[in-house]
Design a protein around this motif. Structure first.
Motif, PDB file in Angstrom:
ATOM      1  N   ARG A  23      -4.005  11.301 -27.830  1.00  0.00           N
ATOM      2  CA  ARG A  23      -3.438   9.984 -28.352  1.00  0.00           C
ATOM      3  C   ARG A  23      -4.225   8.820 -28.391  1.00  0.00           C
ATOM      4  O   ARG A  23      -5.196   8.649 -27.321  1.00  0.00           O
ATOM      5  N   PHE A  24      -4.436   8.143 -29.437  1.00  0.00           N
ATOM      6  CA  PHE A  24      -5.199   6.820 -29.610  1.00  0.00           C
ATOM      7  C   PHE A  24      -4.346   5.722 -29.544  1.00  0.00           C
ATOM      8  O   PHE A  24      -3.279   5.480 -30.135  1.00  0.00           O
ATOM      9  N   ILE A  25      -4.811   4.623 -28.530  1.00  0.00           N
ATOM     10  CA  ILE A  25      -3.962   3.614 -28.068  1.00  0.00           C
ATOM     11  C   ILE A  25      -4.990   2.456 -28.383  1.00  0.00           C
ATOM     12  O   ILE A  25      -6.203   2.313 -27.877  1.00  0.00           O
ATOM     13  N   ARG A  26      -4.698   1.581 -29.302  1.00  0.00           N
ATOM     14  CA  ARG A  26      -5.478   0.449 -29.360  1.00  0.00           C
ATOM     15  C   ARG A  26      -5.761  -0.586 -28.270  1.00  0.00           C
ATOM     16  O   ARG A  26      -4.623  -0.794 -27.663  1.00  0.00           O
ATOM     17  N   ARG A  27      -6.736  -1.055 -27.920  1.00  0.00           N
ATOM     18  CA  ARG A  27      -6.999  -1.936 -26.877  1.00  0.00           C
ATOM     19  C   ARG A  27      -5.892  -3.073 -27.079  1.00  0.00           C
ATOM     20  O   ARG A  27      -5.890  -3.631 -28.184  1.00  0.00           O
ATOM     21  N   MET A  28      -4.922  -3.363 -26.133  1.00  0.00           N
ATOM     22  CA  MET A  28      -4.109  -4.325 -26.086  1.00  0.00           C
ATOM     23  C   MET A  28      -4.356  -5.424 -25.215  1.00  0.00           C
ATOM     24  O   MET A  28      -5.088  -5.640 -24.333  1.00  0.00           O
ATOM     25  N   ASN A  29      -3.719  -6.557 -25.378  1.00  0.00           N
ATOM     26  CA  ASN A  29      -4.073  -7.808 -24.759  1.00  0.00           C
ATOM     27  C   ASN A  29      -2.368  -8.352 -24.550  1.00  0.00           C
ATOM     28  O   ASN A  29      -1.983  -8.708 -25.428  1.00  0.00           O
ATOM     29  N   LEU A  30      -2.171  -8.041 -23.318  1.00  0.00           N
ATOM     30  CA  LEU A  30      -0.681  -8.558 -22.943  1.00  0.00           C
ATOM     31  C   LEU A  30      -0.770 -10.114 -22.968  1.00  0.00           C
ATOM     32  O   LEU A  30       0.540 -10.444 -23.607  1.00  0.00           O
ATOM     33  N   GLU A  31      -1.689 -10.766 -22.670  1.00  0.00           N
ATOM     34  CA  GLU A  31      -1.266 -12.209 -22.782  1.00  0.00           C
ATOM     35  C   GLU A  31      -1.138 -12.708 -23.983  1.00  0.00           C
ATOM     36  O   GLU A  31      -0.199 -13.722 -24.359  1.00  0.00           O
ATOM     37  N   ASN A  32      -1.922 -11.896 -24.938  1.00  0.00           N
ATOM     38  CA  ASN A  32      -1.721 -12.597 -26.536  1.00  0.00           C
ATOM     39  C   ASN A  32      -0.646 -11.963 -27.188  1.00  0.00           C
ATOM     40  O   ASN A  32      -0.494 -12.125 -28.503  1.00  0.00           O
ATOM     41  N   GLY A  33      -0.221 -10.858 -26.440  1.00  0.00           N
ATOM     42  CA  GLY A  33       0.870 -10.105 -27.148  1.00  0.00           C
ATOM     43  C   GLY A  33       0.314  -9.258 -28.298  1.00  0.00           C
ATOM     44  O   GLY A  33       1.194  -9.043 -29.267  1.00  0.00           O
ATOM     45  N   GLU A  34      -0.994  -8.907 -28.057  1.00  0.00           N
ATOM     46  CA  GLU A  34      -1.550  -7.933 -28.974  1.00  0.00           C
ATOM     47  C   GLU A  34      -0.998  -6.476 -28.690  1.00  0.00           C
ATOM     48  O   GLU A  34      -1.820  -6.053 -27.795  1.00  0.00           O
ATOM     49  N   PHE A  35      -0.289  -5.902 -29.238  1.00  0.00           N
ATOM     50  CA  PHE A  35       0.054  -4.572 -28.920  1.00  0.00           C
ATOM     51  C   PHE A  35       0.317  -3.671 -30.113  1.00  0.00           C
ATOM     52  O   PHE A  35       0.495  -4.060 -31.339  1.00  0.00           O
ATOM     53  N   LEU A  66       6.917  -4.254 -21.251  1.00  0.00           N
ATOM     54  CA  LEU A  66       5.543  -4.307 -20.709  1.00  0.00           C
ATOM     55  C   LEU A  66       4.927  -5.612 -21.209  1.00  0.00           C
ATOM     56  O   LEU A  66       3.968  -6.587 -20.695  1.00  0.00           O
ATOM     57  N   PHE A  67       5.521  -6.263 -22.458  1.00  0.00           N
ATOM     58  CA  PHE A  67       5.081  -7.498 -23.101  1.00  0.00           C
ATOM     59  C   PHE A  67       6.253  -8.744 -22.825  1.00  0.00           C
ATOM     60  O   PHE A  67       6.435  -9.261 -23.920  1.00  0.00           O
ATOM     61  N   ASN A  68       6.643  -8.785 -21.564  1.00  0.00           N
ATOM     62  CA  ASN A  68       7.416  -9.613 -21.312  1.00  0.00           C
ATOM     63  C   ASN A  68       7.269 -10.006 -19.595  1.00  0.00           C
ATOM     64  O   ASN A  68       7.085  -9.119 -19.081  1.00  0.00           O
ATOM     65  N   ASP A  69       7.667 -11.103 -19.213  1.00  0.00           N
ATOM     66  CA  ASP A  69       7.351 -11.632 -17.610  1.00  0.00           C
ATOM     67  C   ASP A  69       8.696 -11.284 -17.205  1.00  0.00           C
ATOM     68  O   ASP A  69       8.813 -11.214 -15.907  1.00  0.00           O
ATOM     69  N   ILE A  70       9.758 -11.052 -17.921  1.00  0.00           N
ATOM     70  CA  ILE A  70      11.006 -10.801 -17.046  1.00  0.00           C
ATOM     71  C   ILE A  70      10.762  -9.640 -15.974  1.00  0.00           C
ATOM     72  O   ILE A  70      10.420  -8.321 -16.389  1.00  0.00           O
ATOM     73  N   THR A 108       6.896  -9.586 -26.557  1.00  0.00           N
ATOM     74  CA  THR A 108       6.131 -10.867 -26.961  1.00  0.00           C
ATOM     75  C   THR A 108       4.890 -11.029 -26.386  1.00  0.00           C
ATOM     76  O   THR A 108       4.065 -10.640 -27.035  1.00  0.00           O
ATOM     77  N   SER A 109       4.851 -11.397 -25.096  1.00  0.00           N
ATOM     78  CA  SER A 109       3.401 -11.551 -24.165  1.00  0.00           C
ATOM     79  C   SER A 109       3.900 -11.723 -22.770  1.00  0.00           C
ATOM     80  O   SER A 109       5.220 -12.050 -22.457  1.00  0.00           O
ATOM     81  N   SER A 110       3.077 -11.127 -22.236  1.00  0.00           N
ATOM     82  CA  SER A 110       3.080 -11.185 -20.574  1.00  0.00           C
ATOM     83  C   SER A 110       1.876 -11.971 -19.840  1.00  0.00           C
ATOM     84  O   SER A 110       0.803 -11.401 -20.378  1.00  0.00           O
ATOM     85  N   ASN A 111       2.271 -12.837 -19.264  1.00  0.00           N
ATOM     86  CA  ASN A 111       1.050 -13.812 -18.601  1.00  0.00           C
ATOM     87  C   ASN A 111       0.894 -13.548 -17.304  1.00  0.00           C
ATOM     88  O   ASN A 111      -0.250 -13.935 -16.790  1.00  0.00           O
ATOM     89  N   HIS A 112       1.558 -12.817 -16.628  1.00  0.00           N
ATOM     90  CA  HIS A 112       1.300 -13.049 -15.216  1.00  0.00           C
ATOM     91  C   HIS A 112       1.031 -11.307 -14.619  1.00  0.00           C
ATOM     92  O   HIS A 112       0.928 -11.196 -13.443  1.00  0.00           O
ATOM     93  N   ARG A 113       0.915 -10.370 -15.228  1.00  0.00           N
ATOM     94  CA  ARG A 113       0.384  -8.905 -14.879  1.00  0.00           C
ATOM     95  C   ARG A 113      -0.523  -8.372 -15.888  1.00  0.00           C
ATOM     96  O   ARG A 113      -0.476  -8.661 -17.005  1.00  0.00           O
ATOM     97  N   ALA A 114      -1.400  -7.712 -15.229  1.00  0.00           N
ATOM     98  CA  ALA A 114      -2.350  -6.798 -16.137  1.00  0.00           C
ATOM     99  C   ALA A 114      -2.124  -5.209 -16.227  1.00  0.00           C
ATOM    100  O   ALA A 114      -1.028  -5.000 -15.474  1.00  0.00           O
TER     101      ALA A 114
END
Ligand code: SAM
Length: 266
Positions: free
Chosen positions: A184-196, A225-229, A254-260
């Motif tokens: 399975r190919f997974i594109r590099r994501m960026n949680l903070e920028n909401g790139e998934f 994964l892409f949310n801080d809730i 959307t995006s997640s800012n406080h976890r990697a």
């Protein structure tokens, strides 16, 4: 369990640790990682309580992840306990594979159904560069050990910059074909920028189909994964944390800012 958008929630991903024996460049900083204190990490018994509560409410599929799950002490007995929970139809584990030569057989004996192994390149120099401390030969022998242990299917998670057409990805694809492995190919994501992105060859990335909850190693249920809730199982108890997470699951990430990734469990 159905969420407000009529998605049936059946899948729980459980991170048992935020620690890892690699430092993949897209996942963890090389130095100065602020790790959780041992006291803040859920005990195996607390994790089992959450899984049991989830299964009572319709969880059928459980994936153990991290950090690197095989670095946590006692992981085999823990897997044995999870495998013994009635109602789990699919029990899998995601690992970087470095320790699999030692762990594959005990994992299979403990009742693990199947395994996902992360491998972005089979080129030794590129592997050491991406993981900053890994030796690809450990992973390759770990894959053979997993095959011998009868863990089937073995799925390879390959993180790509943009697409599976890249040289490293093509070489991983050829290796998988030769060795009867699914890739399975997974594109590099960026949680903070909401790139998934959509996972090529697997599920994931399509919010309208998302059936997942996540349990972090410090005891938070995350509906996305892409949310801080997130909801604390220690403060609310497992049942209520799960109930609130299902009710609060957003329609779309959307995006997640406080976890990697390494402390959510990718
Ligand atoms: N240590 C285990 C492993 O390497 O498989 C389990 C945890 S790791 C966080 C789970 C998966 O997340 C791995 O396949 C990893 O490649 C992926 N991952 C981590 N950071 C990522 C990122 N920024 N974008 C896409 N995938 C990522």
């Amino acid at each position: 369990m159905f969420d407000p958008f009529d998605r049936r929630i059946t899948y729980l991903r459980v991170s048992v640790t935020d620690r890892c024996n690699l430092r993949c460049e897209y996942c963890m900083p090389e130095e100065g990682v602020s790790l959780l204190a041992h006291a803040d990490i859920l005990s195996y018994e607390e994790i089992l309580q959450v899984i049991r509560a989830g299964v009572t409410h319709g969880i059928e599929k459980v994936r153990i992840t991290g950090g690197e799950p095989l670095v946590r002490k006692g992981i085999i007995d823990f897997i044995k306990s999870v495998a013994g929970i009635e109602g789990i139809k699919d029990l899998s584990l995601t690992t970087n594979g470095v320790l699999l030569s030692e762990f594959a057989m005990p994992l299979a004996d403990a009742g693990l159904h199947r395994i996902n192994i992360s491998l972005d390149t089979i080129n030794p120099a590129r592997y050491s560069k991406i993981t900053r401390r890994g030796d690809v030969s450990d992973v390759l022998s770990g894959i053979q050990a997993a095959k011998q242990a009868g863990l089937k299917p073995i799925k390879i998670n390959c993180v790509v910059h943009r697409s599976s057409k890249e040289e490293d990805a093509q070489a991983v694809a050829a290796f998988c074909k030769e060795n009867d492995l699914e890739v399975r190919f997974i594109r590099r994501m960026n949680l903070e920028n909401g790139e998934f992105g959509i996972v090529e060859g697997g599920s994931g990335g399509d919010c309208s189909e998302c059936n997942r909850l996540r349990l972090t190693s410090d005891g938070m249920i995350k509906p996305c994964l892409f949310n801080d809730i997130e909801f604390s199982v220690q403060q609310l108890g497992p049942e209520e944390a799960i109930r609130r997470a299902v009710l609060g699951k957003p329609a779309c990430g959307t995006s997640s800012n406080h976890r990697a990734f390494y402390n959510v469990g990718g």
